[in-house]
Design an enzyme around this catalytic site. Sequence first.
Site, mmCIF file in Angstrom:
data_model
loop_
_atom_site.group_PDB
_atom_site.id
_atom_site.type_symbol
_atom_site.label_atom_id
_atom_site.label_comp_id
_atom_site.label_asym_id
_atom_site.label_seq_id
_atom_site.Cartn_x
_atom_site.Cartn_y
_atom_site.Cartn_z
ATOM 1 N N HIS A 64 42.297 38.104 37.024
ATOM 2 C CA HIS A 64 41.103 38.880 37.296
ATOM 3 C C HIS A 64 40.615 38.736 38.725
ATOM 4 O O HIS A 64 39.716 39.437 39.159
ATOM 5 C CB HIS A 64 39.995 38.487 36.313
ATOM 6 C CG HIS A 64 38.803 39.373 36.412
ATOM 7 N ND1 HIS A 64 37.690 39.016 37.126
ATOM 8 C CD2 HIS A 64 38.565 40.620 35.949
ATOM 9 C CE1 HIS A 64 36.805 40.005 37.068
ATOM 10 N NE2 HIS A 64 37.312 40.982 36.350
ATOM 11 N N CYS A 65 41.187 37.802 39.480
ATOM 12 C CA CYS A 65 40.620 37.510 40.801
ATOM 13 C C CYS A 65 41.534 37.890 41.950
ATOM 14 O O CYS A 65 41.194 38.735 42.768
ATOM 15 C CB CYS A 65 40.318 36.020 40.897
ATOM 16 S SG CYS A 65 38.985 35.575 39.824
ATOM 17 N N ILE A 66 42.681 37.235 41.985
ATOM 18 C CA ILE A 66 43.538 37.362 43.162
ATOM 19 C C ILE A 66 43.946 38.821 43.437
ATOM 20 O O ILE A 66 43.986 39.232 44.588
ATOM 21 C CB ILE A 66 44.805 36.465 43.027
ATOM 22 C CG1 ILE A 66 44.407 35.061 42.573
ATOM 23 C CG2 ILE A 66 45.588 36.407 44.316
ATOM 24 C CD1 ILE A 66 43.577 34.275 43.532
ATOM 25 N N ILE A 121 42.254 41.412 42.894
ATOM 26 C CA ILE A 121 41.113 42.302 43.030
ATOM 27 C C ILE A 121 40.211 41.949 44.201
ATOM 28 O O ILE A 121 39.926 42.782 45.060
ATOM 29 C CB ILE A 121 40.311 42.288 41.707
ATOM 30 C CG1 ILE A 121 41.177 42.921 40.616
ATOM 31 C CG2 ILE A 121 38.993 43.042 41.853
ATOM 32 C CD1 ILE A 121 40.653 42.782 39.232
ATOM 33 N N ASP A 122 39.798 40.688 44.250
ATOM 34 C CA ASP A 122 38.810 40.286 45.245
ATOM 35 C C ASP A 122 39.154 40.667 46.683
ATOM 36 O O ASP A 122 38.291 41.153 47.414
ATOM 37 C CB ASP A 122 38.559 38.778 45.199
ATOM 38 C CG ASP A 122 38.268 38.294 43.795
ATOM 39 O OD1 ASP A 122 38.038 39.155 42.921
ATOM 40 O OD2 ASP A 122 38.260 37.074 43.587
#
Length: 442
Positions: free
Chosen positions: A275-277, A279-280
């Site tokens: 969910h992070c790498i 997208i952020d």
Amino acid sequence: MEDLLKKIENGRATVGVIGLGYVGLPLAAVFHRSGLKVRGYDVDERKVTLLSEGKSYIKHIGVDVVKDLSDSIRFQATTKLEDLAGVDIYVMCLPTPLGTHEEPDMSYVFGTSELIAKQLMGNQLFVLESTTYPGATDTDVLRILTKDNQLEVGTDLFLAFSPERENPAGSGDEAVETSIIPKLVGGVDESSGVLAAALYRCGGFKNVVKVKSARIAECSKLLENSFRVVNIALVNELKLVFEKMDVDIWEVLDAAETKPFGFKRFNPGPGVGGHCIPIDPFYLTWKAKEVGQRSEFIEISGRVNASMPSRIVDKVQLALNDVGKAVKGSKVMLIGIAYKPNVDDCRESPALKIWELLLDLQAAISYHDSFIPKVPKTRTHKRLEGVESVAISEEILSQQDAVVIVTDHDNIEYDMFKRVTCPVIDTRNRLRRLKGINVVLA
Ligand SMILES: NC(=O)c1ccc[n+]([C@@H]2O[C@H](COP(=O)([O-])OP(=O)(O)OC[C@H]3O[C@@H](n4cnc5c(N)ncnc54)[C@H](O)[C@@H]3O)[C@@H](O)[C@H]2O)c1
Ligand SMILES: *[C@@H]1O[C@H](CO)[C@@H](O)[C@H](O)[C@H]1NC(C)=O
């Protein structure tokens, strides 16, 4: 400010946690364990019900942790935002995904902030934990929270950003407990920073690092994740380059890793998910465009990453070709569809992309992943929704035309691959220790 600070330091403050997902639930548990009163709010009825029944819905959060919450008079879970009116502190842990054009989707954060603005009473602290672009806290959230009330930030409303650094358990690193990971906090002004630092210190975090501003904290998170996305893309690209030169990247990595300084190992694989790498970093590229500055490394990394699944499908196709088979009609089993080992999360997982590409080629796909018994609903992989994991055994593996190890969970008996006769496409080099089998590195 003094009153609120005292309340926090004396452990009398009530914290409202907005969003009880991967980030919000463990955070609520840490705050609660340290003695604070916690109210958790989520729109998902199912989660709130499970929580009240003492059941966990996140694999690495144990039942004991949830039971502690459900049995406590200091904890309440609710689907009604009204129940949070009057809390001293709001900590927001809502999703910040990307929209269809890779633009930040701040609708959860902004929408709920608007609702919270209506119930603010003054002398309260609001901390944003959702990953976001630089300036989101001190500009956009601030504007929304103070729009229709007389509150002034730094006097009767305090606002800070504190990035989440949860390391989903079993990443191969030591599963790091939430409370010992250094916790960054940055306020939009000095008082806000002091209050937010006090919250996390008194709320159970052993190492709170207060930085100068909310923006610095926002940017730190983006730097941390951009660092990963760029390095993973680099090693994946080098894998392809070395392969053409008949050089095994894994041997190269082992060699390079002997350097005791200035090198950090990243392993190749099917691409970055979670969910992070994935997208952020695109929150940063988006914001960078606004100030007329491109962040090219991140953009290139995104392109390298996006090309990985089709590279792996090429390998499957070649391996089948070698044994005289077409992809069409072949039975292909995917092992591990989570985005990384030992987690029950397949958001943005390259496995789903690989699966779709193989379906387009009319392969007959099944998968095994004990962490993900059934493919959950996703925005982009509707065709896969609801498919269930199948068991594996030597026999079942032997009935396949090809097997692809996409994610190498630790709970699989890899020894059984020794006797598998079909091609095994190993994207993680998990089988490297098993000699003499038909493995294709991908
Ligand atoms: N998961 C991680 O390891 C991780 C790590 C670092 C940062 N983050 C960031 O933290 C934020 C939250 O991520 P997450 O992984 O916890 O997401 P999540 O999807 O697991 O949790 C979000 C929760 O919010 C709820 N929700 C959705 N809309 C809502 C609304 N309008 N009102 C109330 N509740 C609502 C959902 O039901 C869900 O339970 C994101 O910005 C993410 O980028 C996550
Ligand atoms: C990497 O690719 C996967 C699909 O293979 C995708 O889900 C993810 O969002 C991509 N990440 C980046 C950084 O582009």
